[in-house]
Every structure is written in C-alpha cells, then in structure tokens.
Scaffold this motif. Structure first.
Motif, PDB file in Angstrom:
ATOM      1  N   ASN A   1       0.959  -1.253   0.046  1.00  0.00           N
ATOM      2  CA  ASN A   1      -0.186  -0.047   0.049  1.00  0.00           C
ATOM      3  C   ASN A   1       1.043   1.256   0.106  1.00  0.00           C
ATOM      4  O   ASN A   1       1.647   1.455   0.837  1.00  0.00           O
TER       5      ASN A   1
ATOM      6  N   ILE B   1       0.901   5.590  -0.422  1.00  0.00           N
ATOM      7  CA  ILE B   1       0.085   6.695   0.003  1.00  0.00           C
ATOM      8  C   ILE B   1       1.013   7.975  -0.933  1.00  0.00           C
ATOM      9  O   ILE B   1       2.079   8.107  -0.914  1.00  0.00           O
ATOM     10  N   PHE B   2       0.281   8.202  -1.847  1.00  0.00           N
ATOM     11  CA  PHE B   2       0.851   9.206  -2.908  1.00  0.00           C
ATOM     12  C   PHE B   2      -0.317  10.239  -3.167  1.00  0.00           C
ATOM     13  O   PHE B   2      -1.407  10.108  -3.170  1.00  0.00           O
ATOM     14  N   PRO B   3       0.146  11.687  -3.239  1.00  0.00           N
ATOM     15  CA  PRO B   3      -0.515  12.677  -3.567  1.00  0.00           C
ATOM     16  C   PRO B   3      -1.493  12.584  -4.856  1.00  0.00           C
ATOM     17  O   PRO B   3      -1.134  11.698  -5.748  1.00  0.00           O
ATOM     18  N   LYS B   4      -2.787  12.746  -4.648  1.00  0.00           N
ATOM     19  CA  LYS B   4      -3.855  12.631  -5.904  1.00  0.00           C
ATOM     20  C   LYS B   4      -3.990  13.907  -6.747  1.00  0.00           C
ATOM     21  O   LYS B   4      -4.592  13.635  -7.785  1.00  0.00           O
ATOM     22  N   SER B   5      -3.740  14.907  -6.056  1.00  0.00           N
ATOM     23  CA  SER B   5      -3.838  16.212  -6.577  1.00  0.00           C
ATOM     24  C   SER B   5      -3.001  17.190  -6.235  1.00  0.00           C
ATOM     25  O   SER B   5      -2.124  17.083  -5.446  1.00  0.00           O
ATOM     26  N   TRP B   6      -2.916  18.383  -7.143  1.00  0.00           N
ATOM     27  CA  TRP B   6      -1.816  19.363  -6.814  1.00  0.00           C
ATOM     28  C   TRP B   6      -1.965  19.938  -5.641  1.00  0.00           C
ATOM     29  O   TRP B   6      -0.973  20.245  -5.063  1.00  0.00           O
TER      30      TRP B   6
ATOM     31  N   GLU C   1      -2.425  18.696  -2.924  1.00  0.00           N
ATOM     32  CA  GLU C   1      -1.862  17.625  -1.793  1.00  0.00           C
ATOM     33  C   GLU C   1      -0.280  17.740  -1.815  1.00  0.00           C
ATOM     34  O   GLU C   1       0.118  16.885  -1.015  1.00  0.00           O
TER      35      GLU C   1
ATOM     36  N   LYS D   1       8.445  10.802 -13.091  1.00  0.00           N
ATOM     37  CA  LYS D   1       7.325  10.183 -12.499  1.00  0.00           C
ATOM     38  C   LYS D   1       8.167   8.883 -11.375  1.00  0.00           C
ATOM     39  O   LYS D   1       7.476   8.862 -10.279  1.00  0.00           O
TER      40      LYS D   1
ATOM     41  N   TRP E   1       8.349  10.096  -2.814  1.00  0.00           N
ATOM     42  CA  TRP E   1       7.327  10.610  -1.818  1.00  0.00           C
ATOM     43  C   TRP E   1       6.597   9.606  -1.139  1.00  0.00           C
ATOM     44  O   TRP E   1       5.728   9.756  -0.004  1.00  0.00           O
ATOM     45  N   THR E   2       6.783   8.337  -1.576  1.00  0.00           N
ATOM     46  CA  THR E   2       6.168   7.239  -0.858  1.00  0.00           C
ATOM     47  C   THR E   2       7.263   6.549   0.058  1.00  0.00           C
ATOM     48  O   THR E   2       7.030   5.741   0.959  1.00  0.00           O
TER      49      THR E   2
END
Length: 56
Positions: free
Chosen positions: A6, A8-13, A15, A38, A45-46
């Motif tokens: 699992n 957790i990664f930002p889903k929008s700018w 975040e 990418k 980030w993760t």
C-alpha cells in the motif's frame, strides 16, 4: 503467496507540499524525461527504496 503493498501518494496538486513541488520542478528544470520524473517522485514521495535490480 500473495503480497500487498500500500502506497500513499498525492492525488492532486493541492496535496503536494513545498518539498514535493521543489523536487518536481527541480527535475523538470534539469531536463529529466517525464518517465524518470514520475519514477523518482513515486520513490521519494512514498519512501520506497529499491533493494535490488534485475538485469535483462
């Protein structure tokens, strides 16, 4: 045996933190290809670390 990871990664700018944006725009300014950016952002980030490499 099935294993799950699992992330957790930002889903929008909205975040993205200042540190996230700094990394992203530094990579863009340095001319990295989109795919490299990418992957680098995903790993950073993760908190994911590559512990081995399969050569092929």
């Amino acid at each position: 045996m099935q294993q799950t990871i699992n992330l957790i990664f930002p889903k929008s700018w909205n975040e993205l933190t200042d540190k996230h944006l700094l990394l992203l725009f530094t990579l863009l300014a340095d001319g990295y290809p989109a795919t490299d950016i990418k992957v680098k952002c995903l790993l950073k980030w993760t908190g994911t670390k590559v512990i081995g490499c399969i050569e092929g």
